[in-house]
Structure formats: C-alpha cells, structure tokens
Design an enzyme around this catalytic site. Structure first.
Site, PDB file in Angstrom:
ATOM      1  N   LYS A  83       0.393  -1.154   0.115  1.00  0.00           N
ATOM      2  CA  LYS A  83      -0.063   0.120  -0.011  1.00  0.00           C
ATOM      3  C   LYS A  83       1.041   1.221   0.107  1.00  0.00           C
ATOM      4  O   LYS A  83       1.896   1.254   0.704  1.00  0.00           O
ATOM      5  CB  LYS A  83      -0.592   0.302   0.759  1.00  0.00           C
ATOM      6  CG  LYS A  83      -2.236   0.338   1.123  1.00  0.00           C
ATOM      7  CD  LYS A  83      -2.841   0.254   2.270  1.00  0.00           C
ATOM      8  CE  LYS A  83      -4.107   0.603   2.120  1.00  0.00           C
ATOM      9  NZ  LYS A  83      -4.937   0.351   4.250  1.00  0.00           N
TER      10      LYS A  83
HETATM   11  C1  E4P Z   1      -8.523   1.101   3.948  1.00  0.00           C
HETATM   12  O1  E4P Z   1      -7.644   1.208   2.998  1.00  0.00           O
HETATM   13  C2  E4P Z   1      -7.517   2.180   4.927  1.00  0.00           C
HETATM   14  O2  E4P Z   1      -7.061   1.219   6.197  1.00  0.00           O
HETATM   15  C3  E4P Z   1      -9.265   2.201   6.032  1.00  0.00           C
HETATM   16  O3  E4P Z   1     -10.347   2.324   5.203  1.00  0.00           O
HETATM   17  C4  E4P Z   1      -9.842   3.339   6.566  1.00  0.00           C
HETATM   18  O4  E4P Z   1     -10.204   3.843   7.236  1.00  0.00           O
HETATM   19  P1  E4P Z   1     -10.916   4.949   8.528  1.00  0.00           P
HETATM   20  O5  E4P Z   1     -10.900   6.457   7.411  1.00  0.00           O
HETATM   21  O6  E4P Z   1     -12.044   4.492   8.949  1.00  0.00           O
HETATM   22  O7  E4P Z   1      -9.666   5.217   9.071  1.00  0.00           O
END
Ligand code: E4P
Length: 217
Positions: A83
């Site tokens: 990522k």
């Molecule tokens: C995506 O890969 C992220 O880990 C995640 O969806 C972030 O979500 P949040 O806005 O609830 O932290």
C-alpha cells in the site's frame, strides 16, 4: 463485489476467515498500532489465515525508501499487496513496484483525478476513502461512481476498493456503484448479516416447529 476486512487484529481476522466470505484484508499504520505486536508477525499470521490480498502499507515518504519498504513487505507472503499513499513519490513507487510484478494498493484517494493518476501508474487497487469525505461534508459515494465511470471509459484494470466504510449502507451503495471491492471494519461486516425480520421469522418458525413435537435428527 469482493469483501475485504479493514483490520490488523489477527484473532478477529482468523475468526472472520471461518465465514468463508472474506476475500482479503487491508491494514494501515493506525490499525497495526491499534492491534499491537510486531508488524511482520501480525502480517504473516493474517496472510496465512486469509489467502486473498492483504494490504500492508509503507510508512516512508520518499520514493527510494518506499521501494525498499514495499519490497521487504512483499517478502512476508505472496499475498501481500503493497500500500502506497497517493503522492508523487507514492505513484512513482507504485509504477516501479507494479512493473516488478508486485500488486499495489494506492491509498488515501480523495478525488477522481487522483484515481486517474493511480491507474496510469499501474495500481492494482485504488482506495477512495468515502467515509472521510462524508465526515467532511462531501459525498464520498459520488467519488466511487466517478472513478468507476473513468476507469470504464478507458478500460483501466485497476480495481476500485471502496475504503473508509462506516455503515452497512456504504456497503450497499458501493456495490450499487460498481466498486470491485469494499474494505469493511469487522463490526460493519457482522452487521451485514442482520435484519430484524430474519430474527422474527426464525423465532416464529422455531415456535411452530417445536409445537409439532418432531425432530429432524
Ligand atoms: C483503507 O485501506 C483504510 O485502512 C481504511 O479504510 C481507513 O478507514 P478510516 O477512515 O475509518 O480510518
């Protein structure tokens, strides 16, 4: 639509894997910190429990270090997806890692033009954060629809991974918008099973069946 779980909690993920409905996992530095423990041990256990893509995020901000971190994360298991953030260095790292054959999830996407750049950089997944947009008074789901339309216009193979999901309605609407995947917090995943009419129907069927005095086994 593929269902990914947005968590780094190994025990929780091992339990959810038993549903047979989990296609992958996304983690991020905040989720790893919340889960505690060593990142590599945690990722190894998650990758063993869930055969689908498990996103592991780089933490560097510069291209060279992102590459080194991404390549190291990929040594953990063959189902790791690296990522990277949607920055110039992140997309440059995305292009290099993708050319080397590593699946890359481009994260922190908040606009359709950012998603266009990620697709051109060869991303396997683009993660629009719809909940965070909603939190700020914008329509996060509209972003998912825009990205879907742009990718379909040009035949980009990058998968739209609806992220930052807050409600079961987000899951429904992401599926209606044609997202390829949604990454869902464990509590929201469990809530997807629920409907009060299912519970009420089960109760009345049980009551009527017990009155017959019969047994199937
Ligand atoms: C995506 O890969 C992220 O880990 C995640 O969806 C972030 O979500 P949040 O806005 O609830 O932290």
């Amino acid at each position: 639509m593929k269902i990914f779980i947005d968590s780094a909690d190994v025990k929780e993920l091992q339990t959810l894997a038993q549903t047979g409905l989990v296609d992958g996992v996304t983690t991020n530095p905040s989720l790893v910190a919340k889960a505690g423990g060593n990142i590599f041990d945690g990722l190894r256990a998650i990758c063993a429990a869930i055969p689908g893509p498990v996103s592991a995020e780089v933490v560097a901000a510069d291209y060279e270090t992102m590459l080194a971190e991404g390549r190291k994360l990929r040594t953990v298991a063959s189902n790791i997806a690296v990522k990277v953030p949607l920055t110039p260095d992140g997309l440059r790292a995305c292009a290099t890692l993708s050319k080397e054959g590593h699946p890359v999830n481009v994260t922190l996407c908040f606009s359709a033009v950012q998603a266009l750049l990620a697709a051109k950089a060869g991303a396997t997944f683009i993660s629009p954060f719809l909940g965070r947009l909603d939190d700020g008074g914008q329509d996060g789901m509209e972003l998912v629809r825009e990205i879907r339309a742009i990718y379909d216009n040009y035949g980009f193979k990058t998968q739209v991974l609806a992220a930052s999901i807050r409600t079961t309605l987000h899951v429904r609407d992401a599926a209606l918008a044609g997202a390829d995947c949604a990454t869902i917090p464990p509590a929201i995943f469990k809530a997807l099973y629920k409907h009060h009419l299912t519970d009420a129907g089960l109760e009345s069927f049980g009551k009527d069946w017990r009155a017959t005095g019969q047994s199937i086994l």
